[in-house]
Design a protein around this motif. Sequence first.
Motif, PDB file in Angstrom:
ATOM      1  N   ALA A  13       0.825  -1.213   0.000  1.00 34.08           N
ATOM      2  CA  ALA A  13       0.000   0.000   0.000  1.00 34.08           C
ATOM      3  C   ALA A  13       0.855   1.257   0.000  1.00 34.08           C
TER       4      ALA A  13
ATOM      5  N   TYR B 212       2.607   1.596  -3.365  1.00 35.78           N
ATOM      6  CA  TYR B 212       1.624   1.994  -4.390  1.00 35.78           C
ATOM      7  C   TYR B 212       1.323   3.488  -4.272  1.00 35.78           C
TER       8      TYR B 212
ATOM      9  N   SER C  39       8.451  -1.796  -2.066  1.00 38.61           N
ATOM     10  CA  SER C  39       7.583  -2.707  -1.301  1.00 38.61           C
ATOM     11  C   SER C  39       8.411  -3.685  -0.479  1.00 38.61           C
TER      12      SER C  39
END
Length: 675
Positions: free
Chosen positions: A18, A21, A43
């Motif tokens: 998340a 992103y 990530s």
Amino acid sequence: METSTIIFIVLAFVISIAIAYFQYYFKAKRVGNITLLLFALRSMVIFLLLLLLINPSIDKKSFINQKPALSVLVDNSRSTQFFKQDSLVNQLINSIKNNDRLQKKFDVSFYSFGEQFAFNDSLSFDEDQTNISEALVNIEDLNKGKNDAVILMSDGNQTLGNDYEYVNTKKTVFPVAIGDTLKYDDIRISQLNVNRYSFINNQFPVEAIVLYEGNQSVRANFTIEHRGKVIYRKQVRLTADKNTETIRTNIKSEREGVNFYKARVSFIEGEKNRNNNSKSFSVEVIDKQSQILILSSMYHPDLGTLKKSIERDQQRKATIELIDSKDFKIDDFQLVILYQPNFQFKDAFKQIKDKKINFFLISGSKTDWQLINSEAIGIRKNSIDQSEDYGANFNAGYLIFSQKDIDFNNFPPLKDKFGETLINIPHQTLLYQSINGFSSKEPMLATADENNHKKVFLLGEGIWRWRSSSFLNTNSFESFDEFIGNIIQYASSKKVRDRLAVDIESIYNANSLIKVGAFYVNNNFEFDDRATLIFTAVNKETNESKSYPFSLANNSYQLEIEGLESGEYDYTVRVEGQNINRKGTFRVSEYSVEEQFTNADHQKLARLADKTNGKMYYGDQGQTLINDLIENNQYVTVQRSIQRKESIIDWKWIMFLIVGLLAVEWFTRKYHGKI
């Protein structure tokens, strides 16, 4: 791995995606293959950082084999050598060490005991006392909760500590009786009771208990000798049925100073041990008795306690008087104890100040502090009409006289009026006050010497509880009475304080460690740790002289001497570079407590074995003992499992990987102009 840990890892993975992103795709104007690579790198970095915080672990179980413990306790006292059993003991120890089957079955440890308990298999057989109970208690504490056995090699004759037969131990004890187990006819002085002090031309009592072990009817002469002459003689007749006789007599004190005596019972036919037929003792003869006045306006249990403690020493006599009595003169006494003074004490304070009579003031809930404050005796208290309970905290740095901590902290509290205390003359504090366990710097017991006018202040009533508590803790009033005696000795003396004080006994037993203490102060009566103190002992018979330097330890000078032959010695303690010395006399007697027994106490050792479900063996049954232990199914190796959590990640490699990924991300962004 726990379920909660798996959930945290999944959440960490989701959070890392998340965040990445949000950084690379959310509201991004241009998205390409490079963005996907940077997204993956970021990530993974965030996920690895979160993984470090979670630190996932798994339960890992391992197994160890634990052998039963075998503790070998060896008597290292002189009695082993006296019974000529030292070589046998060493053979037994070597047999245990060299038996492979025993070593394979047990985890074997060796300990020695005498006066001290030690982890040791190197024996000297030179300790002057035997404390079997302490050895058993220490093994119980060291191997608590373990299934183990204890081998006790001893003659069973204890000279120090609690009765080992009643020690509460869960260990199985296998005693090995060292020494002659045959009983021989023996007569000895088992106990000698005598007062430490007497007064010139008075008579002091001597009580001796003569004990006979045998089956015959015997006669022996009991004598007391002084300066080479027999001053008392009595014939005793003992049998197997009447095997003890208590002899009481009174001896006149004719010479001032320390006087040495020897009590002796003659040998009987066939007696093997003749070392226990005599005992030496000493009596210090003084020519004046200290008179102490206890002055009070009321009756209180503290008064009787003070009188009993003071008169424990026969060189002191305490008189209790009520302040309204006219049957006393204050100047007839060396010390006045003012117990909770009130307005009626005004004339007493005037006489004390005018004639500089030493005093010991004890306050309490009935004390009139307005009077005390107005008398300007060196102490003031801003008190209110409310009482408080004060505990005692011992001051180890107190230097005026030698006083050990007799567990003051655990004594019941004393009661005194609440308020701040100020001692406005030079003083030292022996005990500080504490309230509800919190210590303060407020004095509870302090001493002062103002121009050779001795003053002692005890802030609190109820010391009768201290004496009772001391008895409950030690089964004796001796430590408390000695504490009061030290205060009285200091306060009742008009002698100007000596710069050098020596602490030495009058008589030491043969082969025992001779301990001497000394305390030296400078011209300001402050402890001087820069001095060099020398102790010189001269044998009166041979004129042989030996000198020893003192060592500095805990704000005092200490000396330990070994190997002095029996006899009477003159000693001198001198301070190098100063014209200051102290002289006196002491004696090394022929009495050795470890040589007072004729045989091993195998019956008591057998009772100890029965009580602990063990078995007693004799010195020549060492191999039998070893075989029995090897074949005893009670002692087996136990497999224990150990479960511990073990991390499944190596933080060093994870950090290395994070740094690498961040570097790749940075160079990629730099190369493609993203920075």
